[in-house]
Design a protein around this motif. Structure first.
Motif, short mmCIF file in Angstrom:
data_model
loop_
_atom_site.label_atom_id
_atom_site.label_comp_id
_atom_site.label_asym_id
_atom_site.label_seq_id
_atom_site.Cartn_x
_atom_site.Cartn_y
_atom_site.Cartn_z
N GLY A 12 -0.11 6.30 -1.75
CA GLY A 12 -0.39 4.99 -1.16
C GLY A 12 -1.55 4.32 -1.87
O GLY A 12 -2.48 4.99 -2.33
N HIS A 13 -1.48 3.00 -1.94
CA HIS A 13 -2.57 2.25 -2.58
C HIS A 13 -2.62 0.84 -1.99
O HIS A 13 -1.59 0.26 -1.64
CB HIS A 13 -2.33 2.16 -4.09
N THR A 14 -3.81 0.31 -1.85
CA THR A 14 -4.00 -1.05 -1.38
C THR A 14 -4.76 -1.85 -2.43
O THR A 14 -5.63 -1.31 -3.15
CB THR A 14 -4.77 -1.10 -0.06
N ILE A 15 -4.45 -3.11 -2.52
CA ILE A 15 -5.14 -4.03 -3.44
C ILE A 15 -5.82 -5.09 -2.58
O ILE A 15 -5.17 -5.99 -2.03
CB ILE A 15 -4.15 -4.67 -4.42
N GLY A 16 -7.13 -4.93 -2.45
CA GLY A 16 -7.88 -5.81 -1.57
C GLY A 16 -7.36 -5.71 -0.15
O GLY A 16 -6.99 -4.65 0.33
#
Length: 520
Positions: free
Chosen positions: A337-341
């Motif tokens: 999982g990854h979030t951008i801002g």
């Protein structure tokens, strides 16, 4: 007479109390749907590493550790089967209550939490109408019983067992196979069968498996998330179907024969799930998730009903009820999982379970301990049926991909894709000659070897203060090969061969799901 021997065998089987279940029936209970909150479904279930969604309680329990505020949510909607034949037993479109849960958050340090959660969700929706029709070329259900009989699988000739038959065989032998008036060299009567030209099949399935999860999870310095879930699975399954063969012209003037089949399975099971999510880089939101689930240890009861009728007459029904046990395979998961801002969240994952290890078990009974005032029961693996399961079922990998985009903090758009590889071997058959109680009490001969399942999902969410509203749409599709009965092969060009052609069947389903949530 051979029929007399068979009826004695059937009576002996009726007195048996240690039972197990059949591979294809077990497979229905062991599998799961993509279901839960609308956010979870809208992203294809790809939240196992992203977390902070109540539905991760059953897929990766560590995901509950990412909650920093208490939350409660409930989900409901509609499920509709595309291109379904009309059925009096189940509707093609049904209302579904899918989820209800909460998470209590307890902050232990400035950036550490210990959370407790409970969630109900419908892990399996059985509502489904299955229809098929095809021609029969020198093959029929009653010919299969006839060939099994004359070759000893039913009657016990030579070294073959007397008990390699099932409940439906008993009805056919007793009522449908007819005495020709001839006597064989060994002094036994000669019987014959009615050839058939084609068949029609219709069955409605309904019910569900409800999963009740209790979760304990932790957040350690916002870097390591741990979780454990205890799940209780409540099974409610029922089907009713009719299989009709059109018969060739015969001296008795019978134009068709119909087999009515009804089965009900109820019971409960329990499993334990554990998971971990790690942020390996302190300055990055990227995270890796791992999860494992024990088998679901099921204690079940099945009741079946079989009746054969032709013209306007119906044969008295055969009914049986017994208890059995079933252990599903271990399940393992890996997720990213990854979030951008605060605008984009991306999730991916894969789950794997080897269903060839599905363990059908015989309930051996138990004993009562008067000193401790407790009852203890035991079970043992059904070796013969489990060997058939190993040949018929395979390992299944489920791939989950999802993305969420928030153009503004209050609004979210979601897309997802979810696919599961085939569970069934393409050459698998429902074998009625297995020496197992699962075969003895089989009330139907049909089976379907389903192929891969593909799911496309989309969703939207809106937050207004502490309230959240989420919608999701899911389209799932799978096709399979339906067989009304197993093939029986004696040799090249043998007149005793019963070679059954398959028919293509499909299960295309639409789901519309809404979740209402409140964040404290």
């Amino acid at each position: 007479m051979k029929v007399r021997y068979f009826l004695i065998a059937a009576a002996m089987m009726t007195g048996m109390t240690a039972m197990a279940q059949e591979t294809y029936e077990n497979a229905k209970i062991a599998t799961e749907d993509l279901n839960g909150t609308a956010r979870y479904v809208g992203m294809g279930g790809a939240l196992d590493a992203l977390g902070a969604d109540i539905s991760t309680m059953s897929s990766n329990p560590a995901g509950i550790g990412l909650f920093k505020h208490p939350v409660v949510s409930t989900s409901f909607g509609f499920v509709s089967q595309q291109d379904a034949e009309k059925s009096s037993f189940v509707d093609a479109t049904n209302v579904s209550f899918d989820q209800l849960g909460f998470v209590y958050v307890n902050q232990t340090r400035s950036n550490s939490f210990f959370n407790v959660g409970f969630n109900y969700h419908k892990s399996r929706n059985f509502d489904f109408i299955l229809s098929a029709a095809n021609q029969l070329e020198n093959a029929s259900q009653n010919k299969l019983t006839y060939e099994k009989g004359v070759n000893g699988f039913i009657f016990g000739d030579n070294d073959k067992t007397l008990f390699s038959c099932n409940q439906l065989d008993a009805i056919y032998v007793s009522y449908l196979l007819n005495y020709s008036g001839e006597i064989a060299e060994d002094g036994s009567p000669v019987y014959y069968y009615y050839p058939a030209t084609d068949f029609t099949f219709n069955r409605g399935h309904k019910g569900y498996i409800g999963e009740y999860d209790i979760n304990f999870s932790g957040n350690i310095h916002d870097r390591i998330f741990l979780g454990m879930t205890v799940g209780i699975h409540d099974v409610h399954y029922k089907h009713y179907g009719e299989y009709t063969e059109q018969l060739e012209g015969n001296a008795n003037g019978l134009s068709s024969v119909t087999v009515a089949d009804e089965r009900k399975i109820t019971g409960a099971g329990v499993d334990i799930k554990a998971g971990v999510i790690v942020r390996p880089i302190e300055t990055s939101p990227f995270r890796i998730g791992l999860s494992v689930s024990t088998p679901i240890w099921y204690d079940l009861k099945t009741t079946n009903f079989t009746q054969v009728g032709f013209k306007a007459n119906a044969i008295p029904p055969a009914m049986e009820s017994y208890k059995f046990r079933l252990n599903t395979p271990w399940k393992f998961g890996l997720s990213l999982g990854h979030t951008i801002g605060n605008m984009i969240a991306i999730g991916a994952g894969v789950d794997y379970a080897d269903y060839s290890y599905l363990d059908s078990r015989v309930d051996d009974g138990g004993y009562y301990d008067y000193y401790w005032d407790e009852y203890y029961s035991s079970s043992s693996s059904d070796k013969n049926m489990n060997e058939h399961t190993e040949r018929t079922l395979k390992g299944v990998a489920t791939v989950k991909l999802g993305v969420e985009v928030k153009p503004i903090p209050e609004l979210a758009f979601r897309l997802g894709y979810n696919t599961s590889t085939p569970m069934y071997d393409k050459e698998g058959q429902k074998d009625g000659t297995i020496q197992s109680n699962g075969s003895y009490y089989s009330s139907a001969t049909d089976f379907t070897n389903w192929k891969a399942t593909n799911r496309i999902t989309a969703g939207v969410g809106y937050t207004a203060g502490k309230m959240s509203f989420d919608l999701a749409y899911q389209y799932s599709s799978t096709s399979g090969k339906f067989y009304p009965f197993q093939s029986y092969y004696e040799g090249p060009n043998s007149s005793e061969n019963v070679l059954c052609n398959n028919s293509k069947v499909e299960n295309k389903r639409h789901q519309l799901l809404m979740t209402l949530g409140y964040h404290f």
